[in-house]
Design a protein around this motif. Sequence first.
Motif, PDB file in Angstrom:
ATOM      1  N   ARG A 156       0.752  -1.107   0.136  1.00  0.00           N
ATOM      2  CA  ARG A 156      -0.078   0.024   0.171  1.00  0.00           C
ATOM      3  C   ARG A 156       0.754   1.273   0.143  1.00  0.00           C
ATOM      4  NH1 ARG A 156      -3.904   3.385   0.151  1.00  0.00           N
ATOM      5  NH2 ARG A 156      -5.400   3.681   1.758  1.00  0.00           N
ATOM      6  N   THR A 157       1.711   1.109   0.535  1.00  0.00           N
ATOM      7  CA  THR A 157       2.861   2.373   0.831  1.00  0.00           C
ATOM      8  C   THR A 157       3.380   2.679  -0.420  1.00  0.00           C
ATOM      9  OG1 THR A 157       3.317   1.960   3.239  1.00  0.00           O
ATOM     10  CG2 THR A 157       5.144   3.397   1.919  1.00  0.00           C
ATOM     11  N   ILE A 158       4.034   1.503  -1.142  1.00  0.00           N
ATOM     12  CA  ILE A 158       4.618   1.660  -2.420  1.00  0.00           C
ATOM     13  C   ILE A 158       3.828   2.165  -3.706  1.00  0.00           C
ATOM     14  CG2 ILE A 158       5.746   0.432  -4.200  1.00  0.00           C
ATOM     15  CD1 ILE A 158       7.233  -1.251  -1.963  1.00  0.00           C
ATOM     16  N   ASP A 159       2.607   1.526  -3.398  1.00  0.00           N
ATOM     17  CA  ASP A 159       1.545   1.918  -4.436  1.00  0.00           C
ATOM     18  C   ASP A 159       0.881   3.386  -4.316  1.00  0.00           C
ATOM     19  OD1 ASP A 159       1.651  -0.522  -5.462  1.00  0.00           O
ATOM     20  OD2 ASP A 159      -0.275  -1.367  -4.567  1.00  0.00           O
ATOM     21  N   GLY A 160       0.870   3.744  -3.107  1.00  0.00           N
ATOM     22  CA  GLY A 160       0.430   5.167  -2.910  1.00  0.00           C
ATOM     23  C   GLY A 160       1.473   6.163  -3.337  1.00  0.00           C
ATOM     24  N   PHE A 161       2.683   5.893  -3.123  1.00  0.00           N
ATOM     25  CA  PHE A 161       3.853   6.973  -3.634  1.00  0.00           C
ATOM     26  C   PHE A 161       3.933   6.613  -4.962  1.00  0.00           C
ATOM     27  CE2 PHE A 161       4.711   7.348   0.798  1.00  0.00           C
ATOM     28  CZ  PHE A 161       5.475   8.415   0.770  1.00  0.00           C
ATOM     29  N   HIS A 162       3.782   5.573  -5.545  1.00  0.00           N
ATOM     30  CA  HIS A 162       3.779   5.571  -7.076  1.00  0.00           C
ATOM     31  C   HIS A 162       2.521   6.249  -7.828  1.00  0.00           C
ATOM     32  CE1 HIS A 162       6.942   2.632  -8.477  1.00  0.00           C
ATOM     33  NE2 HIS A 162       7.077   2.586  -7.317  1.00  0.00           N
ATOM     34  N   GLN A 163       1.505   6.008  -7.189  1.00  0.00           N
ATOM     35  CA  GLN A 163       0.358   7.055  -7.833  1.00  0.00           C
ATOM     36  C   GLN A 163       0.523   8.141  -7.600  1.00  0.00           C
ATOM     37  OE1 GLN A 163      -3.096   5.950  -5.307  1.00  0.00           O
ATOM     38  NE2 GLN A 163      -4.492   6.983  -6.710  1.00  0.00           N
ATOM     39  N   ASN A 164       1.099   8.841  -6.658  1.00  0.00           N
ATOM     40  CA  ASN A 164       1.212  10.380  -6.412  1.00  0.00           C
ATOM     41  C   ASN A 164       2.621  11.069  -6.925  1.00  0.00           C
ATOM     42  OD1 ASN A 164      -1.310  10.654  -5.291  1.00  0.00           O
ATOM     43  ND2 ASN A 164      -0.492   9.922  -3.294  1.00  0.00           N
ATOM     44  N   LYS A 165       3.592  10.090  -7.691  1.00  0.00           N
ATOM     45  CA  LYS A 165       4.716  10.412  -8.236  1.00  0.00           C
ATOM     46  C   LYS A 165       4.635  11.735  -9.027  1.00  0.00           C
ATOM     47  CE  LYS A 165       5.824   6.889 -11.666  1.00  0.00           C
ATOM     48  NZ  LYS A 165       6.988   6.115 -12.001  1.00  0.00           N
ATOM     49  N   ASN A 166       3.588  11.674  -9.948  1.00  0.00           N
ATOM     50  CA  ASN A 166       3.541  12.770 -10.788  1.00  0.00           C
ATOM     51  C   ASN A 166       3.040  13.940 -10.297  1.00  0.00           C
ATOM     52  OD1 ASN A 166       5.043  11.121 -12.649  1.00  0.00           O
ATOM     53  ND2 ASN A 166       3.191  10.071 -13.215  1.00  0.00           N
ATOM     54  N   LEU A 167       2.640  14.337  -9.335  1.00  0.00           N
ATOM     55  CA  LEU A 167       1.938  15.243  -8.689  1.00  0.00           C
ATOM     56  C   LEU A 167       2.823  16.545  -8.932  1.00  0.00           C
ATOM     57  CD1 LEU A 167       0.036  14.368  -5.488  1.00  0.00           C
ATOM     58  CD2 LEU A 167      -0.918  14.428  -7.657  1.00  0.00           C
TER      59      LEU A 167
END
Length: 88
Positions: free
Chosen positions: A37-48
Amino acid sequence: MAAPTPAKAQILSLFRSLLRTSKNFSDYNIREYAKRRTIDGFHQNKNLSDPSSISSAFSEGKSQLEVAKRQSVVYSLYAPKAKSVMEM
């Protein structure tokens, strides 16, 4: 007034703290879920790119870290003594 945009070092520190906290769960499934969940969350928000979106995601991450810390304590109190099949 909006919170200032967190620095890259603060974001990486939050990421490492979340991963370290996920290692505190005694149950394999919960530990792996928290890590994923941590890794997925950061991947999801990396292009903000919007500062307010970054600040919002950072605040959400900090609140998730506090929740994870509390949950790891609770889970450790009620953890089964036998290891999971995945850990054998």
